[in-house]
Design a protein around this motif. Structure first.
Motif, PDB file in Angstrom:
ATOM      1  N   GLY A 164     -14.008  31.256  16.250  1.00  0.00           N
ATOM      2  CA  GLY A 164     -12.290  30.591  16.984  1.00  0.00           C
ATOM      3  C   GLY A 164     -12.581  29.166  17.756  1.00  0.00           C
ATOM      4  N   GLU A 165     -13.049  30.140  19.105  1.00  0.00           N
ATOM      5  CA  GLU A 165     -13.466  29.241  20.067  1.00  0.00           C
ATOM      6  C   GLU A 165     -14.046  28.542  20.938  1.00  0.00           C
ATOM      7  N   LEU A 185     -22.171  26.176  10.588  1.00  0.00           N
ATOM      8  CA  LEU A 185     -21.123  26.783  12.025  1.00  0.00           C
ATOM      9  C   LEU A 185     -20.281  26.002  11.475  1.00  0.00           C
ATOM     10  N   GLU A 186     -19.457  24.234  11.132  1.00  0.00           N
ATOM     11  CA  GLU A 186     -18.742  24.329  11.028  1.00  0.00           C
ATOM     12  C   GLU A 186     -17.938  24.718   9.955  1.00  0.00           C
ATOM     13  N   LYS A 227     -26.386  20.295  27.273  1.00  0.00           N
ATOM     14  CA  LYS A 227     -28.242  20.701  26.885  1.00  0.00           C
ATOM     15  C   LYS A 227     -27.150  22.853  26.946  1.00  0.00           C
ATOM     16  N   LEU A 228     -26.566  23.082  27.583  1.00  0.00           N
ATOM     17  CA  LEU A 228     -26.482  24.908  27.456  1.00  0.00           C
ATOM     18  C   LEU A 228     -25.855  24.702  26.103  1.00  0.00           C
ATOM     19  N   SER A 229     -25.242  24.041  25.707  1.00  0.00           N
ATOM     20  CA  SER A 229     -24.645  23.764  24.286  1.00  0.00           C
ATOM     21  C   SER A 229     -25.928  23.538  23.343  1.00  0.00           C
ATOM     22  N   VAL A 230     -27.079  23.869  23.387  1.00  0.00           N
ATOM     23  CA  VAL A 230     -27.942  23.086  22.807  1.00  0.00           C
ATOM     24  C   VAL A 230     -28.415  24.414  22.488  1.00  0.00           C
ATOM     25  N   LEU A 243     -17.770  23.686  21.510  1.00  0.00           N
ATOM     26  CA  LEU A 243     -19.143  23.582  21.694  1.00  0.00           C
ATOM     27  C   LEU A 243     -19.272  22.178  20.385  1.00  0.00           C
ATOM     28  N   LEU A 244     -19.068  22.038  19.527  1.00  0.00           N
ATOM     29  CA  LEU A 244     -19.396  21.153  17.739  1.00  0.00           C
ATOM     30  C   LEU A 244     -18.686  20.381  18.616  1.00  0.00           C
ATOM     31  N   ALA A 245     -17.743  20.039  19.259  1.00  0.00           N
ATOM     32  CA  ALA A 245     -16.710  19.130  19.970  1.00  0.00           C
ATOM     33  C   ALA A 245     -17.426  17.962  20.306  1.00  0.00           C
ATOM     34  N   GLY A 246     -18.094  19.117  21.539  1.00  0.00           N
ATOM     35  CA  GLY A 246     -18.175  18.290  22.560  1.00  0.00           C
ATOM     36  C   GLY A 246     -17.885  17.960  24.217  1.00  0.00           C
TER      37      GLY A 246
END
Length: 404
Positions: free
Chosen positions: A236-237, A318-319, A250-253, A242-245
């Motif tokens: 939910g969060e 993911l979306e 790099k850590l999101s990857v 993460l997808l919104a940037g």
């Protein structure tokens, strides 16, 4: 989710495990959950080393009172499928005269290799919270989780049920080892954890608080819980941020890849890595999370943005999660839901966290059945994810001392 941007030791985890006597990874044993298989004395950490080591890592050393004895425990537990397995962890005890000790369970942040965990530290950071609590007079109990340390198999990252059972069973094993040493753990347990370990801490705390010990032993109760910078609302969060940037690119990857690889093993998310990962990474991405790939190789083996990592199908997964993936995310997001804790809860957060979105903490607090009575959000100030562990630990140890 613990971040360590520096490279891990160049020796592989396999080499360390095989070269060090008594550290060969244990296979599954048919024992009762929480049975102690081995409890090995590692060393004593003196006062000067404790103070200097904590200070060098940026941890507060003002509560150091006692030298600390370290033990590596291996114990029986169950894997993510409920089958018998083993796991390991660190027990750190104060060298004092107290026969009865209050346990502090600390669950650590993200680690992709079998080393760099409390029982097999790559550096002081991995044991710093345990040093903090034990040197203040507590029995610090720090599980490595499944598939890390000397535990067999692969690590089921961010799988709350298995993190909870591994933590509960580590507490039982620690109880047995402490008794072997002629001491005793108090019934009340203080529970804390950072990042990935914040979720694990809430999982263990809820089991203790609600008396839902599924192994049928009700030896312990929850004294208090201090969860630091967790991704409590993964679906939910955390994933939307993460997808919104909004988080570290790099850590999101790395976290995206770790989640998809680990949860595919648990929930069969895709037929082929080529379905969800771009062709430059699909052949190698699963091998990066084998427990032996160094942090440096992991960083170098992945792109710098989530868009470069995922195919359209991967992004869509993911979306708009579906099927078993959606169900698993919903279960993960419900860890705080409808919980009316009898013991006090503190949720530590930094508003400038670029790894665990701060909105996770507010969503978790809002989920509690009556959050105003027992649940407090503690803002540690504008800092980064890693430093929130240091600041949260400094506050938590003083709070636990005041409650004990």
């Amino acid at each position: 989710m613990k971040t360590r941007t520096k490279a891990l030791a160049t020796a592989s985890a396999a080499a360390l495990l095989l070269a060090t006597p008594g550290l060969a990874a244990a296979g599954p044993r048919h024992s009762d959950r929480g049975d102690l298989i081995a409890g090995t004395f590692v060393r004593t950490v003196g006062l000067e080393e404790l103070r200097d080591g904590l200070a060098e890592e940026g941890f507060d050393n003002a509560t150091v009172r006692y030298t600390v004895d370290l033990y590596r425990l291996e114990y029986a537990t169950v894997d993510a499928e409920g089958e018998p397995t083993t796991a390991s962890g660190l027990l750190a005890l104060p060298h004092n005269r107290d026969r009865k000790l209050t346990a502090v369970s600390f669950t650590h942040g993200t680690e992709s290799t079998k080393v760099g965990v409390p029982s097999l530290p790559g550096d002081v950071w991995d044991q710093a919270p345990s040093w903090t609590y034990a040197s203040a007079g507590f029995a610090a109990v720090a599980p490595d989780y499944l598939g890390l340390g000397t535990g067999p198999g692969l690590h089921p990252w961010m799988d709350l049920p298995s993190a909870t059972t591994a933590s509960m069973d580590m507490l039982r094993a620690a109880d047995e080892k402490v008794a072997d040493l002629g001491r005793r753990l108090d019934r009340d347990v203080m529970v804390t954890g950072f990042s990935q370990g914040a979720s694990a801490a809430l999982g263990l705390a809820r089991v203790l608080d609600e008396g839902r010990d599924d192994a049928g032993r009700h030896r312990f109760e929850l004294g208090a819980v201090a969860a630091i910078s967790g991704a409590y609302h993964l679906g939910g969060e955390e994933i939307p941020a993460l997808l919104a940037g909004d988080l570290h690119p790099k850590l999101s990857v790395i976290y995206t890849a770790y989640l998809l690889v680990s949860w595919d093993r648990l929930h069969d998310l895709y037929d082929s890595t080529f379905d969800v990962f771009e062709k430059d990474y699909a052949p190698t991405v699963e091998g990066l999370f084998d427990g032996y790939t160094s942090g440096e190789d992991l960083f170098n083996g992945l792109p710098n943005s989530v868009d470069e990592l995922l195919t359209d199908e991967g992004a869509a997964l993911l979306e708009n999660p579906r099927g078993e993936f959606a169900d698993a995310l919903a279960a993960a997001d419900a860890q705080c839901a409808d919980w009316r804790p009898k013991a006090p809860v503190r949720l530590y957060v930094t508003p400038t966290d670029l790894e665990a979105a701060p909105s996770n903490t507010e969503a978790c607090r809002a989920d509690f059945a009556d959050e105003r009575k027992k649940v407090t959000v503690v803002n540690v100030g504008d800092t980064d994810h890693t430093d929130s562990n240091k600041l949260g630990t400094a506050d938590a140890v003083r709070w636990f001392l005041a409650l004990s």
